[in-house]
Design a protein around this motif. Structure first.
Motif, mmCIF file in Angstrom:
data_model
loop_
_atom_site.group_PDB
_atom_site.id
_atom_site.type_symbol
_atom_site.label_atom_id
_atom_site.label_comp_id
_atom_site.label_asym_id
_atom_site.label_seq_id
_atom_site.Cartn_x
_atom_site.Cartn_y
_atom_site.Cartn_z
ATOM 1 N N GLY A 158 0.812 -1.219 0.000
ATOM 2 C CA GLY A 158 0.000 0.000 0.000
ATOM 3 C C GLY A 158 0.838 1.259 0.000
ATOM 4 N N ASN A 159 0.716 2.076 -1.049
ATOM 5 C CA ASN A 159 1.455 3.344 -1.109
ATOM 6 C C ASN A 159 0.636 4.425 -1.807
ATOM 7 O OD1 ASN A 159 1.682 2.586 -3.860
ATOM 8 N ND2 ASN A 159 3.635 1.563 -3.442
ATOM 9 N N ALA A 160 -0.686 4.377 -1.633
ATOM 10 C CA ALA A 160 -1.560 5.310 -2.334
ATOM 11 C C ALA A 160 -1.452 6.735 -1.800
ATOM 12 C CB ALA A 160 -3.012 4.841 -2.252
ATOM 13 N N ASN A 161 -0.993 6.887 -0.546
ATOM 14 C CA ASN A 161 -0.933 8.214 0.055
ATOM 15 C C ASN A 161 0.452 8.483 0.628
ATOM 16 O OD1 ASN A 161 -3.977 8.839 0.004
ATOM 17 N ND2 ASN A 161 -3.888 6.876 1.052
ATOM 18 N N LEU A 162 1.061 9.577 0.203
ATOM 19 C CA LEU A 162 2.370 9.975 0.715
ATOM 20 C C LEU A 162 2.355 11.472 1.014
ATOM 21 C CD1 LEU A 162 4.839 7.993 -1.599
ATOM 22 C CD2 LEU A 162 4.178 7.487 0.755
ATOM 23 N N PRO A 163 1.726 11.893 2.097
ATOM 24 C CA PRO A 163 1.629 13.326 2.415
ATOM 25 C C PRO A 163 3.007 13.954 2.608
ATOM 26 C CG PRO A 163 0.959 11.984 4.294
ATOM 27 C CD PRO A 163 1.075 11.062 3.133
ATOM 28 N N GLY A 164 3.129 15.198 2.133
ATOM 29 C CA GLY A 164 4.365 15.943 2.303
ATOM 30 C C GLY A 164 5.460 15.607 1.315
ATOM 31 N N ARG A 165 5.216 14.697 0.386
ATOM 32 C CA ARG A 165 6.244 14.291 -0.567
ATOM 33 C C ARG A 165 6.057 15.035 -1.892
ATOM 34 N NH1 ARG A 165 8.247 9.187 1.687
ATOM 35 N NH2 ARG A 165 9.499 8.859 -0.186
ATOM 36 N N VAL A 166 7.172 15.338 -2.557
ATOM 37 C CA VAL A 166 7.154 16.038 -3.836
ATOM 38 C C VAL A 166 7.996 15.258 -4.832
ATOM 39 C CG1 VAL A 166 7.622 18.215 -5.029
ATOM 40 C CG2 VAL A 166 6.986 18.234 -2.619
ATOM 41 N N TYR A 167 7.437 14.986 -6.021
ATOM 42 C CA TYR A 167 8.120 14.310 -7.134
ATOM 43 C C TYR A 167 8.377 12.829 -6.889
ATOM 44 C CZ TYR A 167 9.052 19.161 -8.497
ATOM 45 O OH TYR A 167 8.928 20.489 -8.815
ATOM 46 N N GLY B 209 23.804 22.165 7.286
ATOM 47 C CA GLY B 209 22.861 23.137 6.752
ATOM 48 C C GLY B 209 21.573 23.111 7.542
ATOM 49 N N ILE B 210 20.826 24.201 7.459
ATOM 50 C CA ILE B 210 19.543 24.289 8.146
ATOM 51 C C ILE B 210 18.596 25.144 7.315
ATOM 52 C CG2 ILE B 210 20.241 26.300 9.521
ATOM 53 C CD1 ILE B 210 18.548 25.076 11.836
ATOM 54 N N ALA B 211 17.325 24.772 7.294
ATOM 55 C CA ALA B 211 16.338 25.524 6.521
ATOM 56 C C ALA B 211 15.020 25.551 7.285
ATOM 57 C CB ALA B 211 16.143 24.893 5.145
ATOM 58 N N PHE B 212 14.393 26.726 7.330
ATOM 59 C CA PHE B 212 13.092 26.879 7.976
ATOM 60 C C PHE B 212 12.147 27.602 7.030
ATOM 61 C CE2 PHE B 212 10.059 29.367 10.557
ATOM 62 C CZ PHE B 212 9.408 28.305 11.202
ATOM 63 N N ASP B 213 10.979 27.020 6.809
ATOM 64 C CA ASP B 213 9.940 27.616 5.964
ATOM 65 C C ASP B 213 8.681 27.832 6.786
ATOM 66 O OD1 ASP B 213 10.723 27.411 2.834
ATOM 67 O OD2 ASP B 213 11.614 25.732 3.923
ATOM 68 N N TYR B 214 8.060 28.976 6.603
ATOM 69 C CA TYR B 214 6.785 29.270 7.252
ATOM 70 C C TYR B 214 5.849 29.871 6.210
ATOM 71 C CZ TYR B 214 3.281 30.773 10.606
ATOM 72 O OH TYR B 214 2.099 30.922 11.292
ATOM 73 N N THR B 215 4.652 29.295 6.107
ATOM 74 C CA THR B 215 3.711 29.709 5.066
ATOM 75 C C THR B 215 2.336 29.949 5.664
ATOM 76 O OG1 THR B 215 4.871 28.416 3.391
ATOM 77 C CG2 THR B 215 2.618 29.020 2.903
ATOM 78 N N THR B 216 1.693 30.999 5.220
ATOM 79 C CA THR B 216 0.297 31.250 5.577
ATOM 80 C C THR B 216 -0.535 31.242 4.301
ATOM 81 O OG1 THR B 216 0.521 33.669 5.393
ATOM 82 C CG2 THR B 216 0.969 32.675 7.540
ATOM 83 N N GLY B 217 -1.742 30.694 4.389
ATOM 84 C CA GLY B 217 -2.658 30.733 3.253
ATOM 85 C C GLY B 217 -2.406 29.701 2.183
ATOM 86 N N ASN C 135 -4.796 21.468 9.374
ATOM 87 C CA ASN C 135 -5.301 20.244 8.775
ATOM 88 C C ASN C 135 -5.342 20.391 7.250
ATOM 89 O OD1 ASN C 135 -5.923 17.704 9.644
ATOM 90 N ND2 ASN C 135 -7.925 18.231 10.512
ATOM 91 N N GLY C 136 -4.674 19.489 6.555
ATOM 92 C CA GLY C 136 -4.627 19.541 5.104
ATOM 93 C C GLY C 136 -3.429 20.262 4.530
ATOM 94 N N ALA C 137 -2.656 20.944 5.360
ATOM 95 C CA ALA C 137 -1.525 21.732 4.854
ATOM 96 C C ALA C 137 -0.460 20.867 4.205
ATOM 97 C CB ALA C 137 -0.909 22.548 5.996
ATOM 98 N N PHE C 138 -0.328 19.609 4.671
ATOM 99 C CA PHE C 138 0.664 18.709 4.092
ATOM 100 C C PHE C 138 0.021 17.517 3.379
ATOM 101 C CE2 PHE C 138 3.135 21.101 7.120
ATOM 102 C CZ PHE C 138 4.300 21.356 6.410
ATOM 103 N N GLY D 229 9.817 21.271 3.599
ATOM 104 C CA GLY D 229 9.887 22.687 3.273
ATOM 105 C C GLY D 229 9.733 22.924 1.789
ATOM 106 N N PHE D 230 10.320 22.051 0.969
ATOM 107 C CA PHE D 230 10.181 22.152 -0.484
ATOM 108 C C PHE D 230 8.714 22.001 -0.884
ATOM 109 C CE2 PHE D 230 10.336 20.761 -4.874
ATOM 110 C CZ PHE D 230 11.384 21.474 -5.419
ATOM 111 N N TYR D 231 7.994 21.163 -0.161
ATOM 112 C CA TYR D 231 6.565 20.953 -0.408
ATOM 113 C C TYR D 231 5.782 22.261 -0.257
ATOM 114 C CZ TYR D 231 1.877 18.899 0.279
ATOM 115 O OH TYR D 231 0.540 18.589 0.186
#
Length: 408
Positions: free
Chosen positions: A56-65, A286-294, A330-333, A173-175
């Motif tokens: 089962g691999n139908a859902n992979l939240p937060g993954r890109v490509y 290295g370190i990376a921080f992303d913050y998104t609204t909307g 809820n749903g952001a990722f 963060g790339f997501y």
């Protein structure tokens, strides 16, 4: 020498001469030869094979490509072809960069042209641009470098081109980050340690498509900015360390009716990232921080923090590790939490990069994802209705990927 009808007519009435025609033709040939001699062709072929542990691999939240379509099989990810004429040292330098994408990765990039551009029977997902820009320099101060056309976002520790990233899979963060814009971007280097970038582009709900526009109002645009500090030689082992802070923002949201477009809101993406050498030979961080609204809806938020370690163990072997945390509405990722009311994920990724062949990147990557909310958003099967998962997902998801890239 071939002479067209119009040139023959001008020769007949004596307005031009054969030497003049020959001279003009020679100048044109020299111009074409000069332009071509400074243009380079490069590219890569990106392939992978992935095995996801369990069923089962139908859902992979937060993954890109590297979504469900790449699991448990072999993949031609993308073929990239780039034509580039870089800026020279002259004050009014000009050039261009065109990176064309072919294959499944083209549709995932989201920068395909509109379907009407393509002939009948050719899918618009078969071709896209990662970047297609005119490069210009304006002699202001130290020199202002411009990009005009389709270009990638400023923000982020990782890039679309896999070979530029320490790992095959992308971070949470790339997501979150915007991907590409059609517009104008400027870069100015104030000193050796301070560089600033700024840009403005079309905005259509963070649509990456070439020439995408927001239909509600012509004035709605995307705005981008990034400031980067680079440590000089006087910083000792920290020489070359970078610290970047950036912003990308613009209108997002759906359209309720013409001409009000009342169901829209702002999406704001903030980014801070650093690359850090260490006193240990071969080790960098290295370190990376992303913050998104909307991103998911008007009042939604999402944040992601990633820490990177890279160790050059031998001349041929490099080991890259990433610890990645994500939290949001809820749903952001990409999943709905039944218990906690928000999304929260963690992943640990280790990639061994071993150079076996010339011009080839060969990597083996092990990645583990887990939900910190007590939910089971990973895996699951796909029901008869496309895109509708059956109940019975997993709290954890583990995958092993081999990534082979030939670069030319």
């Amino acid at each position: 020498m071939k002479i067209n009808k119009w040139t023959q007519m001008l020769l007949g009435v004596g307005l031009i001469s054969i030497p003049a025609v020959a001279c003009a033709e020679e100048k044109q040939q020299n111009f074409v030869q000069t332009a071509l001699s400074s243009t380079t062709l490069s590219g890569y072929i990106d392939t992978s094979a992935t095995w996801s542990f369990g069923t089962g691999n139908a859902n992979l939240p937060g993954r890109v490509y590297d979504g469900p379509d790449t699991q448990d099989g072999f993949n031609l990810n993308v073929v990239s072809l780039t034509l580039n004429k870089p800026l020279d040292e002259s004050e009014w330098a000009a050039g261009y960069n065109v990176q064309m994408l072919l294959g499944p990765g083209a549709s995932k990039r989201g920068t395909a042209l509109t379907a009407s551009f393509f002939p009948t029977g050719v899918s618009s997902s078969e071709i896209a641009f990662n970047e297609a820009v005119v490069l210009l320099r304006v002699p202001v101060g130290n020199g202002l470098d411009l990009k005009v056309g389709q270009f990638g976002t400023f923000n982020g520790y990782e890039a679309y081109d896999t070979y530029k990233d320490p790992n095959w899979s992308r971070s949470y963060g790339f997501y979150l980050e915007s991907s590409a814009h059609t517009g104008v971007a400027a870069t100015y280097k104030f000193t050796e340690w301070l560089t600033a970038q700024a840009g403005v582009g079309n905005m259509a709900g963070f649509n990456n498509q070439v020439d995408a526009r927001y239909p509600g109002a012509e004035s709605k645009k995307a705005y981008l900015a990034l400031v980067t500090l680079t440590a000089p030689e006087s910083f000792g082992f920290l020489k070359g360390a970078t610290l970047s802070a950036g912003y990308t923002g613009g209108v997002n949201g759906g359209v309720t009716s013409t001409p009000t477009y009342g169901n829209s809101w702002m999406q704001d993406n903030f980014y801070i990232g650093a690359s850090i050498p260490t006193p240990v030979t071969g080790l960098s961080a290295g370190i990376a921080f992303d913050y998104t609204t909307g991103s998911a809806f008007a009042d939604s938020y999402a944040e992601a923090l990633a820490v990177y370690l890279s160790y050059q163990a031998t001349e041929k072997l490099k080991v890259n590790t990433r610890a990645d945390w994500a939290n949001g509405s809820n749903g952001a990722f990409g999943y709905t939490a039944a218990t906690a009311g928000h999304n929260e994920l963690f992943s640990l990724t280790t990639t061994a990069d071993y150079s076996l062949w010339a011009n080839v990147i060969s990597r083996l990557e092990l990645r583990w994802d887990t939900a910190l909310t007590g939910d089971k958003p990973f895996g699951g099967e796909t029901a008869a209705t496309p895109g509708v998962p059956l109940v019975g997902g997993k709290k954890n998801f583990v995958s092993l990927t081999m990534n082979i890239i030939y670069m030319f």
